[in-house]
Design a protein around this motif. Structure first.
Motif, PDB file in Angstrom:
ATOM      1  N   LEU A 140       0.825  -1.203   0.000  1.00 39.72           N
ATOM      2  CA  LEU A 140       0.000   0.000   0.000  1.00 39.72           C
ATOM      3  C   LEU A 140       0.863   1.259   0.000  1.00 39.72           C
ATOM      4  CD1 LEU A 140      -2.792  -1.012   2.571  1.00 39.72           C
ATOM      5  CD2 LEU A 140      -3.084  -0.680   0.104  1.00 39.72           C
ATOM      6  N   TYR A 141       1.936   1.248   0.770  1.00 43.99           N
ATOM      7  CA  TYR A 141       2.829   2.403   0.853  1.00 43.99           C
ATOM      8  C   TYR A 141       3.519   2.651  -0.488  1.00 43.99           C
ATOM      9  CZ  TYR A 141       6.538   5.389   2.869  1.00 43.99           C
ATOM     10  OH  TYR A 141       7.397   6.427   3.170  1.00 43.99           O
ATOM     11  N   GLY A 142       4.029   1.572  -1.094  1.00 40.56           N
ATOM     12  CA  GLY A 142       4.778   1.729  -2.331  1.00 40.56           C
ATOM     13  C   GLY A 142       3.922   1.998  -3.555  1.00 40.56           C
ATOM     14  N   THR A 143       2.732   1.397  -3.619  1.00 38.44           N
ATOM     15  CA  THR A 143       1.913   1.502  -4.838  1.00 38.44           C
ATOM     16  C   THR A 143       0.782   2.512  -4.748  1.00 38.44           C
ATOM     17  OG1 THR A 143       0.413  -0.288  -4.159  1.00 38.44           O
ATOM     18  CG2 THR A 143       2.394  -0.924  -5.383  1.00 38.44           C
ATOM     19  N   LYS A 144       0.344   2.836  -3.534  1.00 35.28           N
ATOM     20  CA  LYS A 144      -0.768   3.777  -3.370  1.00 35.28           C
ATOM     21  C   LYS A 144      -0.313   5.128  -2.816  1.00 35.28           C
ATOM     22  CE  LYS A 144      -4.041   0.669  -4.328  1.00 35.28           C
ATOM     23  NZ  LYS A 144      -4.864   0.754  -5.562  1.00 35.28           N
ATOM     24  N   VAL A 145       0.471   5.089  -1.748  1.00 33.05           N
ATOM     25  CA  VAL A 145       0.831   6.335  -1.064  1.00 33.05           C
ATOM     26  C   VAL A 145       1.916   7.100  -1.811  1.00 33.05           C
ATOM     27  CG1 VAL A 145       1.809   7.304   1.057  1.00 33.05           C
ATOM     28  CG2 VAL A 145       0.123   5.458   1.190  1.00 33.05           C
ATOM     29  N   LEU A 146       3.028   6.444  -2.121  1.00 32.41           N
ATOM     30  CA  LEU A 146       4.168   7.174  -2.686  1.00 32.41           C
ATOM     31  C   LEU A 146       3.865   7.846  -4.021  1.00 32.41           C
ATOM     32  CD1 LEU A 146       7.381   5.212  -1.691  1.00 32.41           C
ATOM     33  CD2 LEU A 146       5.832   6.612  -0.336  1.00 32.41           C
ATOM     34  N   PRO A 147       3.173   7.193  -4.954  1.00 23.99           N
ATOM     35  CA  PRO A 147       2.896   7.886  -6.214  1.00 23.99           C
ATOM     36  C   PRO A 147       2.100   9.190  -6.008  1.00 23.99           C
ATOM     37  CG  PRO A 147       2.497   5.533  -6.470  1.00 23.99           C
ATOM     38  CD  PRO A 147       2.725   5.781  -5.011  1.00 23.99           C
ATOM     39  N   GLU A 148       1.151   9.165  -5.098  1.00 22.69           N
ATOM     40  CA  GLU A 148       0.332  10.362  -4.862  1.00 22.69           C
ATOM     41  C   GLU A 148       1.127  11.452  -4.152  1.00 22.69           C
ATOM     42  OE1 GLU A 148      -2.696  10.929  -6.101  1.00 22.69           O
ATOM     43  OE2 GLU A 148      -2.443   8.981  -7.095  1.00 22.69           O
ATOM     44  N   VAL A 149       1.981  11.062  -3.208  1.00 26.00           N
ATOM     45  CA  VAL A 149       2.820  12.045  -2.511  1.00 26.00           C
ATOM     46  C   VAL A 149       3.791  12.684  -3.503  1.00 26.00           C
ATOM     47  CG1 VAL A 149       4.600  12.359  -0.738  1.00 26.00           C
ATOM     48  CG2 VAL A 149       2.604  10.933  -0.265  1.00 26.00           C
ATOM     49  N   ARG A 150       4.419  11.843  -4.333  1.00 26.01           N
ATOM     50  CA  ARG A 150       5.367  12.385  -5.319  1.00 26.01           C
ATOM     51  C   ARG A 150       4.678  13.314  -6.314  1.00 26.01           C
ATOM     52  NH1 ARG A 150       7.952   6.454  -5.734  1.00 26.01           N
ATOM     53  NH2 ARG A 150       9.693   6.719  -4.293  1.00 26.01           N
ATOM     54  N   LYS A 151       3.471  12.932  -6.735  1.00 24.93           N
ATOM     55  CA  LYS A 151       2.731  13.761  -7.683  1.00 24.93           C
ATOM     56  C   LYS A 151       2.419  15.117  -7.063  1.00 24.93           C
ATOM     57  CE  LYS A 151      -0.740  11.689  -9.652  1.00 24.93           C
ATOM     58  NZ  LYS A 151      -2.145  11.182  -9.821  1.00 24.93           N
ATOM     59  N   ALA A 152       1.968  15.127  -5.814  1.00 25.88           N
ATOM     60  CA  ALA A 152       1.606  16.370  -5.143  1.00 25.88           C
ATOM     61  C   ALA A 152       2.828  17.265  -4.948  1.00 25.88           C
ATOM     62  CB  ALA A 152       0.953  16.067  -3.802  1.00 25.88           C
ATOM     63  N   LEU A 153       3.967  16.671  -4.592  1.00 29.06           N
ATOM     64  CA  LEU A 153       5.165  17.461  -4.343  1.00 29.06           C
ATOM     65  C   LEU A 153       5.791  17.982  -5.627  1.00 29.06           C
ATOM     66  CD1 LEU A 153       6.767  15.291  -1.530  1.00 29.06           C
ATOM     67  CD2 LEU A 153       5.533  17.430  -1.260  1.00 29.06           C
ATOM     68  N   ALA A 154       5.587  17.243  -6.720  1.00 24.82           N
ATOM     69  CA  ALA A 154       6.132  17.686  -8.008  1.00 24.82           C
ATOM     70  C   ALA A 154       5.437  18.943  -8.501  1.00 24.82           C
ATOM     71  CB  ALA A 154       5.986  16.569  -9.046  1.00 24.82           C
TER      72      ALA A 154
END
Length: 342
Positions: A328-342
């Motif tokens: 969940l952390y690698g496939t759900k959380v990180l992509p969304e966090v990276r997208k928001a920070l980008a």
């Protein structure tokens, strides 16, 4: 921005047998878990050092060395190396070896540690607590920076024209881990070292003055702000819903908090405390993915972080639950966090 996970190797406790799982089983599970973390694009894995019956890992460097052969991209860090009770020369040799095996993925996160078992175990006096850390950190940095070294301190024999082998093919990254004392923060800033704050209770926003203090002094002491790195390490766990987490994960967390608290005179840990930590202002990054995503983004932006380490094995949840949390952390959380920070 680097997004990682951390573990201490908490052993799963079987309430029926009243026994912890075997260390050998835990090590096999840990290898599978970090392999999955690497495959799902998690940036960093940090592994702590303890000398207690409820934790499997007393030698992070040996476990990280094993992990270096089954992973490809993830950085492999201690989290922390208790350098006050370690030999800095041997610590450098161990991590230089991991770095050579792993194609330059090793890092040392140095700290005092929040437990004191290693001091009597390795023959150190707690009255030297502060001096041991300062002197050994100095030696570790000197060994890391100099191929040939002469060095003298107060608490160990001097080195005269020594070269430490093997040498890493670069200067190893060395971070300083702090729990919240201004003196530790100032030391890291003076030395120009990356810093990671352990935020495991209270409200994260309370750490803002300390993080600002580090950033200000980092500049005052003439270090390049483009090289400044600030991280946070916080207790994290993910399940499909908050309700599932409260029912299935909370008992693990409660048991571990009470095991530690018993030796420190803490009051019994409550579900109300746990739920307070899960609130948007609390220090626990736990619950269903969307809730954790929002909290991580808010915390990263508030502090201007370059690294977030999610400590995910507190209390020793089962291997199946750990694998699901990592997924969940690698496939759900990180992509969304990276997208928001980008």
């Amino acid at each position: 921005m680097e997004l990682g996970i951390g573990m201490f190797g908490d052993l799963t406790f079987d309430k029926q047998t009243q026994k912890f799982q075997s260390n050998s089983q835990k090590f096999q599970e840990l290898i599978e878990q970090v392999k999955l973390a690497d495959e799902t694009g998690i940036d960093v894995f940090a592994l702590g050092e303890h000398h207690r019956p409820d934790y499997a890992v007393s030698t992070p460097e040996i476990v990280l060395s094993a992990l270096s052969t089954v992973t490809k991209n993830i950085k492999l860090a201690s989290g922390v190396s208790v350098i006050s009770s370690a030999d800095p020369v041997k610590l450098y040799q161990d991590f230089a070896t991991i770095d050579l095996i792993s194609n330059q993925r090793a890092e040392i996160i140095a700290g005092r540690g929040s437990f004191i078992e290693s001091f009597p175990l390795f023959g150190y006096d707690l009255k030297d607590y502060n001096e041991l850390f300062e002197e050994k950190l100095d030696l570790l940095l000197k060994v890391n920076q100099n191929e040939n070294l002469s060095w003298e301190g107060k608490l160990r024999t001097p080195l005269q024209n020594q070269t430490v082998y093997p040498r890493a093919e670069r200067e190893l990254p060395v971070w300083i881990a702090v729990g919240g004392t201004p003196e530790s923060v100032l030391r890291a800033a003076k030395l120009g070292l990356p810093i990671i704050f352990a935020i495991i209770g209270g409200m994260p926003k309370q750490f803002k003055p300390l993080i600002d203090f580090y950033k200000e002094n980092y500049k005052v002491y003439g270090h390049d702000v483009n090289k400044m790195q600030v991280g946070v390490h916080s207790h994290t766990f993910l399940m499909d819903s908050d309700e599932e987490l409260l029912e299935n994960y909370f008992p693990y967390y409660e048991s571990q908090m009470n095991r530690i608290g018993k030796s420190r005179g803490w009051a019994p840990y409550t579900k109300m405390q746990f739920q307070g930590g899960m609130d948007p202002e609390g220090a626990l990054f736990m619950g269903e993915p969307n809730k954790v995503i929002d909290k991580m983004i808010s915390t990263i932006e508030m502090f201007g972080l370059t690294r977030f380490v999610a400590h995910i094995d507190v209390g020793g949840p089962t291997h199946k639950e750990m694998m699901k949390a990592i997924e969940l952390y690698g496939t759900k959380v990180l992509p969304e966090v990276r997208k928001a920070l980008a």
